[in-house]
Motif scaffolding. Sequence first.
Motif, PDB file in Angstrom:
ATOM      1  N   VAL A  68      -1.061   1.562  12.316  1.00 58.77           N
ATOM      2  CA  VAL A  68      -1.323   1.845  10.909  1.00 58.77           C
ATOM      3  C   VAL A  68       0.017   2.093  10.232  1.00 58.77           C
ATOM      4  O   VAL A  68       0.752   3.004  10.620  1.00 58.77           O
ATOM      5  N   GLU A  69       0.321   1.276   9.234  1.00 56.34           N
ATOM      6  CA  GLU A  69       1.555   1.479   8.484  1.00 56.34           C
ATOM      7  C   GLU A  69       1.262   2.385   7.292  1.00 56.34           C
ATOM      8  O   GLU A  69       0.408   2.075   6.460  1.00 56.34           O
ATOM      9  N   ILE A  70       1.963   3.500   7.240  1.00 54.07           N
ATOM     10  CA  ILE A  70       1.903   4.392   6.079  1.00 54.07           C
ATOM     11  C   ILE A  70       3.165   4.096   5.276  1.00 54.07           C
ATOM     12  O   ILE A  70       4.272   4.373   5.742  1.00 54.07           O
ATOM     13  N   PRO A  71       2.995   3.495   4.095  1.00 54.87           N
ATOM     14  CA  PRO A  71       4.181   3.083   3.342  1.00 54.87           C
ATOM     15  C   PRO A  71       4.960   4.259   2.756  1.00 54.87           C
ATOM     16  O   PRO A  71       4.391   5.311   2.464  1.00 54.87           O
ATOM     17  N   ARG A  72       6.246   4.064   2.628  1.00 56.70           N
ATOM     18  CA  ARG A  72       7.101   5.064   1.981  1.00 56.70           C
ATOM     19  C   ARG A  72       6.997   4.804   0.475  1.00 56.70           C
ATOM     20  O   ARG A  72       7.366   3.741  -0.008  1.00 56.70           O
ATOM     21  N   LEU A  73       6.459   5.778  -0.251  1.00 61.92           N
ATOM     22  CA  LEU A  73       6.254   5.622  -1.688  1.00 61.92           C
ATOM     23  C   LEU A  73       7.341   6.357  -2.452  1.00 61.92           C
ATOM     24  O   LEU A  73       7.721   7.477  -2.099  1.00 61.92           O
ATOM     25  N   ASN A  74       7.831   5.744  -3.499  1.00 55.00           N
ATOM     26  CA  ASN A  74       8.857   6.348  -4.333  1.00 55.00           C
ATOM     27  C   ASN A  74       8.166   7.008  -5.528  1.00 55.00           C
ATOM     28  O   ASN A  74       8.030   6.403  -6.588  1.00 55.00           O
ATOM     29  N   VAL A  75       7.694   8.228  -5.314  1.00 55.39           N
ATOM     30  CA  VAL A  75       6.987   8.977  -6.357  1.00 55.39           C
ATOM     31  C   VAL A  75       7.606  10.368  -6.475  1.00 55.39           C
ATOM     32  O   VAL A  75       8.248  10.848  -5.543  1.00 55.39           O
TER      33      VAL A  75
ATOM     34  N   LYS B 174      -4.412  -5.603   5.482  1.00 60.68           N
ATOM     35  CA  LYS B 174      -3.266  -5.108   4.713  1.00 60.68           C
ATOM     36  C   LYS B 174      -3.757  -4.339   3.503  1.00 60.68           C
ATOM     37  O   LYS B 174      -4.615  -4.799   2.769  1.00 60.68           O
ATOM     38  N   GLY B 175      -3.177  -3.162   3.340  1.00 55.49           N
ATOM     39  CA  GLY B 175      -3.443  -2.362   2.160  1.00 55.49           C
ATOM     40  C   GLY B 175      -2.520  -2.769   1.027  1.00 55.49           C
ATOM     41  O   GLY B 175      -1.588  -3.557   1.223  1.00 55.49           O
ATOM     42  N   GLU B 176      -2.768  -2.207  -0.148  1.00 55.41           N
ATOM     43  CA  GLU B 176      -1.956  -2.542  -1.313  1.00 55.41           C
ATOM     44  C   GLU B 176      -1.161  -1.363  -1.855  1.00 55.41           C
ATOM     45  O   GLU B 176      -0.187  -1.566  -2.561  1.00 55.41           O
ATOM     46  N   SER B 177      -1.597  -0.121  -1.547  1.00 52.98           N
ATOM     47  CA  SER B 177      -0.880   1.028  -2.103  1.00 52.98           C
ATOM     48  C   SER B 177      -0.713   2.153  -1.080  1.00 52.98           C
ATOM     49  O   SER B 177       0.395   2.450  -0.661  1.00 52.98           O
ATOM     50  N   GLU B 178      -1.789   2.782  -0.661  1.00 52.95           N
ATOM     51  CA  GLU B 178      -1.714   3.933   0.236  1.00 52.95           C
ATOM     52  C   GLU B 178      -1.579   3.535   1.705  1.00 52.95           C
ATOM     53  O   GLU B 178      -1.185   4.351   2.526  1.00 52.95           O
ATOM     54  N   LEU B 179      -1.935   2.309   2.031  1.00 55.14           N
ATOM     55  CA  LEU B 179      -1.817   1.784   3.391  1.00 55.14           C
ATOM     56  C   LEU B 179      -1.042   0.483   3.358  1.00 55.14           C
ATOM     57  O   LEU B 179      -1.141  -0.288   2.404  1.00 55.14           O
TER      58      LEU B 179
END
Length: 183
Positions: free
Chosen positions: A39-46, A169-174
């Motif tokens: 499971v890829e947890i993306p690094r978000l720039n928030v 594939k997720g689009e935002s949280e995954l």
Amino acid sequence: MRLSHMRMLVPGLLPTALSAALTGVVSLPAVAADLNVKVEIPRLNVAEYHRPYVAVWLERPDQSVAATLAVWYDVKKKDKEGEKWLKDLRQWWRRTGREVHMPVDGVSGATRPAGDQQLTLSSDKGPLAQLPAGDYILMVEAAREVGGREVVKVPLQWPPKTAQTARGKGESELGAITLDYKP
């Protein structure tokens, strides 16, 4: 006692012993199947980032839950405060989460940082031990405080007849969800 003496005492022992030994070799138990989920947890720039709560489970085609494989949430919050927010994993919560008493040994765990997270399961123990053969959907749901919510679905057939890889594939949280399974 020597084998020749045993043959004299019990005629036909050698063929019976040989037959029993060969039967044991022929009827060895099946090798356990493995299920590896990445499971890829993306690094978000928030501005305000919180690690997501994540639930991973298997559903039957009728959308009933076959097995919960993992639930990652804030297990160390005082007075089990982290459990209060599990309902933000809406699909998992509505289908089975409200009936589960957390923590569950081998299933629940702490939230995970951004990056690739591995989940490895074997069919001879844990949630897959009693899973009947059939078609399933691997469900991965993520919800993040001050963030979004997302569900990714990956179909699979259990137990696998050959080594297989399936992806979602997720689009935002995954990010990418990779499922490797083999007999």
